[in-house]
Design an enzyme around this catalytic site. Sequence first.
Site, PDB file in Angstrom:
ATOM      1  N   ARG A  59     -13.173  88.177  28.307  1.00 13.18           N
ATOM      2  CA  ARG A  59     -13.296  86.722  28.512  1.00 13.18           C
ATOM      3  C   ARG A  59     -12.692  86.330  29.862  1.00 13.18           C
ATOM      4  NH1 ARG A  59     -10.513  84.962  23.068  1.00 13.18           N
ATOM      5  NH2 ARG A  59     -10.720  87.085  22.311  1.00 13.18           N
ATOM      6  N   ARG A  98      -6.800  84.560   7.784  1.00  6.55           N
ATOM      7  CA  ARG A  98      -6.646  83.979   9.110  1.00  6.55           C
ATOM      8  C   ARG A  98      -7.925  83.215   9.416  1.00  6.55           C
ATOM      9  NH1 ARG A  98      -5.808  87.341  14.695  1.00  6.55           N
ATOM     10  NH2 ARG A  98      -5.688  85.546  16.083  1.00  6.55           N
ATOM     11  N   GLU A 113       0.816  89.469  12.669  1.00  2.00           N
ATOM     12  CA  GLU A 113       0.187  88.233  12.212  1.00  2.00           C
ATOM     13  C   GLU A 113      -0.008  88.218  10.699  1.00  2.00           C
ATOM     14  OE1 GLU A 113      -2.435  89.247  15.289  1.00  2.00           O
ATOM     15  OE2 GLU A 113      -2.504  87.209  16.103  1.00  2.00           O
ATOM     16  N   HIS A 172      -4.044  81.712  18.858  1.00  2.00           N
ATOM     17  CA  HIS A 172      -3.013  82.750  18.656  1.00  2.00           C
ATOM     18  C   HIS A 172      -1.780  82.203  17.933  1.00  2.00           C
ATOM     19  CE1 HIS A 172      -4.782  85.294  22.130  1.00  2.00           C
ATOM     20  NE2 HIS A 172      -5.111  85.830  20.971  1.00  2.00           N
ATOM     21  N   ASN A 213      -8.226  89.249   7.867  1.00  5.48           N
ATOM     22  CA  ASN A 213      -8.498  88.710   9.191  1.00  5.48           C
ATOM     23  C   ASN A 213      -9.896  89.183   9.583  1.00  5.48           C
ATOM     24  OD1 ASN A 213      -8.591  88.060  11.874  1.00  5.48           O
ATOM     25  ND2 ASN A 213      -6.686  89.097  12.423  1.00  5.48           N
TER      26      ASN A 213
END
Length: 411
Positions: free
Chosen positions: A249, A101, A387, A189, A8
């Site tokens: 963000r 990913r 993940e 996500h 990732n």
Amino acid sequence: MRVILALNAGSSTLKLAVYCVTGDTVSGGEPAETVTGYTLLATGLADRIGPQGSLSLTSAEGQALPVAPGPVTSHAEAMARGIAALRRDWPEAEVVAIGHRVVHGGADHSAPAEITESLIADLERLTPLAPLHQPQNIAGIRAAQAAFPGVPQVAVFDTAFHRSHPWVNDTFALPRDLYARGVRRYGFHGLSYEYITGALARMAPHLHAGRVVVAHLGSGASMCAIQDGRSVASTMGFSALDGLPMGTRCGQLDPGVVLYLMQSEGMSAEAVAALLYQQSGLLGLSGLSNDMRVLEASARPEAAQAIDYFVFRIQRELGGMAAAMGGIDALVFCGGIGENSRMIRARVCERAGWMGIEIDHARNARNDLVISSDLARTTVMVIPTVEAEVIVRAALALLEARRPQARSTRH
Ligand code: ADP
């Protein structure tokens, strides 16, 4: 021992998970047995890649593994050092597949895809849609190809899980040709949501078959409405900026603000991008930190206000996600904040009694799997998301898919 690497690659980070394949795989010679599964060997994190870059490796048992000293200056170097440590500690390890990913799979990828030159060209075309992340993901793929030539690789897309959105949640109210040009609500996500959906299917099939809102609350944060195991709405849209406020963000923003900043304040596109991606969210509101732990520990009123805003937007979106499904059967918290902050969970649930949510404070304080009270209509759960497991499963599926081909070429 056959191993799979799950990678990732972020802008200045590389997360690595090494899984051991239990059972035979395509490259294992004969007889070809069924692949039975995987177990975690180690995880790694390369952080602040550059002059200050560091790499840490941890065994599945939680022990720190030694790595070569000195700054980690590139993703390729992080990978090379991680692999060197792997070979030292497990000399018999053979890397048989690598999964990556990838933030953006565009409108067409609703499932993982084997990495080929034509796929990489596709992913490069999508870079304008995710300029801050896609190039890093592609660089990670290139580095892995260089380190492991000929080893099959698979891309697992953060957008793929959301391709089941109905049209009303896939579009903006802009002239139609913009949809055709790729201006859509992609959602992100997806690896996390897929992991949680799979975990629910195993642990609570009746909830998996129902209406579930998952709140992935980490440095990046979003929520997803999942009905019968399929994503129907998400708070993130065209970019990973929309929806909930995050560490740095902004979350949902009136697009008029962007116009104002550029037209009246004379800000450049680059300056606005830096503002929205790196200087806003919890950091911008608190003026203190993007880290929820720091904000929770602070006595400053600005820190409390940043938390208030975060909680309020989650509550608002929770209502919206439930409305998208005509109701809610379960709320699942995950991500660094969702899995660890009992205070945020309690506050989100505090004003959600109207949707059948009632938290059990003792269970919440213990970080139990189920934190709602027994009598509550809606189940509230905390499920740590992994993940990397979604990546390793995709890599195993790729090996399985290649098996008949390998068999036929052997005969
Ligand atoms: P990333 O998106 O980088 O994977 P994580 O899912 O690790 O992020 O989440 C990071 C966030 O989780 C940070 O804001 C951090 O402060 C928060 N966090 C981690 N542990 C706790 C805790 N015990 N209490 C409150 N917040 C926490």
